[in-house]
Design an enzyme around this catalytic site. Structure first.
Site, PDB file in Angstrom:
ATOM      1  N   ARG A   1      41.172  40.781  44.367  1.00  0.00           N
ATOM      2  CA  ARG A   1      41.700  41.485  45.546  1.00  0.00           C
ATOM      3  C   ARG A   1      41.491  42.991  45.467  1.00  0.00           C
ATOM      4  NH1 ARG A   1      45.269  37.761  48.014  1.00  0.00           N
ATOM      5  NH2 ARG A   1      45.467  35.842  46.864  1.00  0.00           N
ATOM      6  N   GLY A   2      40.449  43.378  44.770  1.00  0.00           N
ATOM      7  CA  GLY A   2      40.099  44.790  44.658  1.00  0.00           C
ATOM      8  C   GLY A   2      40.431  45.369  43.288  1.00  0.00           C
TER       9      GLY A   2
ATOM     10  N   TYR B   1      45.634  33.886  59.451  1.00  0.00           N
ATOM     11  CA  TYR B   1      45.232  35.263  59.119  1.00  0.00           C
ATOM     12  C   TYR B   1      45.381  36.108  60.386  1.00  0.00           C
ATOM     13  CZ  TYR B   1      42.997  33.613  54.741  1.00  0.00           C
ATOM     14  OH  TYR B   1      42.729  33.072  53.497  1.00  0.00           O
TER      15      TYR B   1
ATOM     16  N   SER C   1      37.422  45.674  41.136  1.00  0.00           N
ATOM     17  CA  SER C   1      36.246  46.173  41.858  1.00  0.00           C
ATOM     18  C   SER C   1      35.687  47.466  41.292  1.00  0.00           C
ATOM     19  CB  SER C   1      36.596  46.401  43.331  1.00  0.00           C
ATOM     20  OG  SER C   1      37.495  47.502  43.444  1.00  0.00           O
TER      21      SER C   1
ATOM     22  N   LEU D   1      37.122  39.461  43.017  1.00  0.00           N
ATOM     23  CA  LEU D   1      37.378  40.847  42.607  1.00  0.00           C
ATOM     24  C   LEU D   1      38.866  41.070  42.364  1.00  0.00           C
ATOM     25  CD1 LEU D   1      34.964  42.652  45.079  1.00  0.00           C
ATOM     26  CD2 LEU D   1      34.607  42.134  42.653  1.00  0.00           C
TER      27      LEU D   1
HETATM   28  N1  LIG Z   1      42.721  29.786  49.592  1.00  0.00           N
HETATM   29  C1  LIG Z   1      43.499  30.814  49.368  1.00  0.00           C
HETATM   30  O1  LIG Z   1      44.654  30.659  48.963  1.00  0.00           O
HETATM   31  C2  LIG Z   1      42.957  32.195  49.579  1.00  0.00           C
HETATM   32  C3  LIG Z   1      43.735  33.293  49.180  1.00  0.00           C
HETATM   33  C4  LIG Z   1      43.204  34.572  49.370  1.00  0.00           C
HETATM   34  C5  LIG Z   1      41.946  34.729  49.938  1.00  0.00           C
HETATM   35  N2  LIG Z   1      41.238  33.636  50.329  1.00  0.00           N
HETATM   36  C6  LIG Z   1      39.917  33.776  50.971  1.00  0.00           C
HETATM   37  O2  LIG Z   1      39.046  34.454  50.100  1.00  0.00           O
HETATM   38  C7  LIG Z   1      38.470  35.589  50.747  1.00  0.00           C
HETATM   39  C8  LIG Z   1      38.262  36.682  49.723  1.00  0.00           C
HETATM   40  O3  LIG Z   1      39.503  36.985  49.128  1.00  0.00           O
HETATM   41  P1  LIG Z   1      39.962  38.451  48.811  1.00  0.00           P
HETATM   42  O4  LIG Z   1      39.576  39.323  49.946  1.00  0.00           O
HETATM   43  O5  LIG Z   1      41.386  38.404  48.414  1.00  0.00           O
HETATM   44  O6  LIG Z   1      39.176  38.724  47.512  1.00  0.00           O
HETATM   45  P2  LIG Z   1      38.349  39.826  46.785  1.00  0.00           P
HETATM   46  O7  LIG Z   1      36.923  39.696  47.210  1.00  0.00           O
HETATM   47  O8  LIG Z   1      38.728  39.648  45.371  1.00  0.00           O
HETATM   48  O9  LIG Z   1      38.955  41.230  47.239  1.00  0.00           O
HETATM   49  C9  LIG Z   1      38.494  41.889  48.367  1.00  0.00           C
HETATM   50  C10 LIG Z   1      39.005  43.318  48.365  1.00  0.00           C
HETATM   51  O10 LIG Z   1      38.434  44.034  47.266  1.00  0.00           O
HETATM   52  C11 LIG Z   1      38.127  45.354  47.636  1.00  0.00           C
HETATM   53  N3  LIG Z   1      36.730  45.675  47.273  1.00  0.00           N
HETATM   54  C12 LIG Z   1      36.326  46.720  46.549  1.00  0.00           C
HETATM   55  N4  LIG Z   1      34.997  46.710  46.376  1.00  0.00           N
HETATM   56  C13 LIG Z   1      34.529  45.656  47.036  1.00  0.00           C
HETATM   57  C14 LIG Z   1      33.227  45.128  47.250  1.00  0.00           C
HETATM   58  N5  LIG Z   1      32.127  45.693  46.747  1.00  0.00           N
HETATM   59  N6  LIG Z   1      33.089  44.022  47.987  1.00  0.00           N
HETATM   60  C15 LIG Z   1      34.179  43.414  48.511  1.00  0.00           C
HETATM   61  N7  LIG Z   1      35.450  43.868  48.351  1.00  0.00           N
HETATM   62  C16 LIG Z   1      35.617  44.970  47.610  1.00  0.00           C
HETATM   63  C17 LIG Z   1      38.356  45.460  49.121  1.00  0.00           C
HETATM   64  O11 LIG Z   1      39.571  46.143  49.323  1.00  0.00           O
HETATM   65  P3  LIG Z   1      39.602  47.433  50.233  1.00  0.00           P
HETATM   66  O12 LIG Z   1      38.869  47.064  51.502  1.00  0.00           O
HETATM   67  O13 LIG Z   1      41.051  47.692  50.430  1.00  0.00           O
HETATM   68  O14 LIG Z   1      38.883  48.487  49.437  1.00  0.00           O
HETATM   69  C18 LIG Z   1      38.526  44.037  49.596  1.00  0.00           C
HETATM   70  O15 LIG Z   1      39.482  43.932  50.643  1.00  0.00           O
HETATM   71  C19 LIG Z   1      39.436  35.947  51.861  1.00  0.00           C
HETATM   72  O16 LIG Z   1      38.786  36.612  52.916  1.00  0.00           O
HETATM   73  C20 LIG Z   1      39.957  34.585  52.265  1.00  0.00           C
HETATM   74  O17 LIG Z   1      39.080  33.995  53.212  1.00  0.00           O
HETATM   75  C21 LIG Z   1      41.724  32.378  50.139  1.00  0.00           C
END
Ligand SMILES: NC(=O)c1ccc[n+]([C@@H]2O[C@H](COP(=O)([O-])OP(=O)(O)OC[C@H]3O[C@@H](n4cnc5c(N)ncnc54)[C@H](OP(=O)(O)O)[C@@H]3O)[C@@H](O)[C@H]2O)c1
Length: 311
Positions: free
Chosen positions: A188-189, A36, A192, A186
């Site tokens: 990825r947003g 990352y 959300s 979420l």
């Molecule tokens: N194992 C794997 O293959 C894999 C793949 C992807 C991720 N991950 C892990 O999972 C974690 C979470 O994944 P993700 O960030 O893709 O998932 P997520 O929680 O589905 O999406 C996060 C995005 O949603 C938006 N958002 C809007 N409202 C929100 C709220 N109240 N709280 C949090 N986010 C909100 C934000 O975008 P904005 O900031 O642009 O508004 C944020 O960047 C990552 O940090 C990573 O460690 C693992």
């Protein structure tokens, strides 16, 4: 992840303040990957944990994804030598002497899972790793891995619109006593309640390429979000809170991993802990967003090919 990569620019001071706010609110699990931002995220976590007690936090690290200096993705390497080398660098960047959960980001198609898990087992034996995890693998790989060493956790995408694990992978994990960290809760947003069709994404943003965020797929998927919004408003909650609470309702062995990168988003996400979904709520959510309701796959075709969990 989004604090260092893949979702466009992030503000470093705000990222650190968000990690501090999470820890102060009682969050104990931080998930990262050495790729990352090519080490950036581990260095950021190190900075955020200065002055904190190491044992108060569980750090989960993914390795194996290979990247060129410009950031392009050039394959996976989870061979025993690469596994050990990656951990050595991770420990230095995080300035710690152990990792709580260490896992390959994807199944390396060129390395039997037994060899990767065997190498991490040696790192457990040596005290550098506490627990072994996996990411986006299928039921058969879980069984083969667990035959080598106990597997603590499977990280896999799980949300109202990504439910592929429910048929085989989740039952296999449960039968083997393996917990789940659900990512993309979420979507990825997208789920959300804050996403809209006129949101601009830059070229480095995953969402600029993700099938679910494109054209007619996006229009269809945002209609699902509006159906959820009606349910959320009736409960005095937000869409994001309902989406997180739904994943949390799927079992005490499932930990929703939320990708907040700003304090405001974190506060909203933490509010999901106050949302209780009863049978009538769950039925309404299921009717609004039935399994398989999303338009578009969760990754583009080239990335889907790397998902052992989808084969
Ligand atoms: N194992 C794997 O293959 C894999 C793949 C992807 C991720 N991950 C892990 O999972 C974690 C979470 O994944 P993700 O960030 O893709 O998932 P997520 O929680 O589905 O999406 C996060 C995005 O949603 C938006 N958002 C809007 N409202 C929100 C709220 N109240 N709280 C949090 N986010 C909100 C934000 O975008 P904005 O900031 O642009 O508004 C944020 O960047 C990552 O940090 C990573 O460690 C693992």
């Amino acid at each position: 992840m989004g604090m260092s990569d893949l979702y466009g620019p992030a503000d470093e001071a705000e990222s650190i303040a968000t990690i501090h706010a999470a820890l102060d609110a009682g969050v104990t699990l931080l998930d990262t990957g050495d790729f990352y931002g090519m080490g950036h995220n581990e260095l950021l976590i190190h900075e955020a944990l200065r002055g904190r007690k190491r044992e108060d936090v569980e750090i989960s690290v993914k390795f194996g994804a290979q990247r060129a200096p410009g950031g392009s993705w050039i394959g996976y390497d989870a061979s025993p030598a690469a596994t050990k080398t990656a951990l050595a660098y991770t420990l230095r960047r995080l300035r710690t002497d152990y990792i709580d959960v260490y896992r390959p980001a994807r199944l390396d198609p060129n390395v039997p899972i037994e060899e990767t898990v065997g190498a991490i087992a040696e790192l457990v034996e040596a005290g550098y790793v506490r627990h072994i995890g996996l990411s986006e693998v299928g039921a058969e790989t879980l069984r083969r891995a667990a035959a080598v060493h106990p597997i603590s956790d499977l990280q896999i995408e799980y949300s109202l619109i990504s439910r592929g694990l429910e048929s085989e992978v989740l039952p296999a994990a449960r039968s083997l006593g393996i917990g789940v960290t659900a990512y993309g809760v979420l979507s990825r947003g997208l789920l959300s309640g804050h996403w809209s069709s006129n949101r601009e994404v830059n070229a480095a943003d995953f969402r600029g390429h993700s099938p679910r965020f494109q054209g007619e797929n996006l229009t269809h998927n945002l209609n699902l979000v509006e159906a959820l919004r009606a349910i959320a408003e009736a409960k005095g909650a937000t869409v994001a809170q309902i989406a997180i609470a739904w994943v949390a309702s799927r079992g005490s062995d499932i930990v929703p991993l939320v990708g907040a990168r700003r304090r405001e988003r974190l506060a909203e996400a933490l509010g999901s802990l106050e949302v209780t979904l009863g049978p009538a709520d769950l039925a309404a959510i299921e009717a609004a967003v039935p399994a398989g309701a999303a338009a578009g796959e969760r990754y583009a075709a080239a990335q889907m090919a790397h998902l052992d969990s989808e084969h």
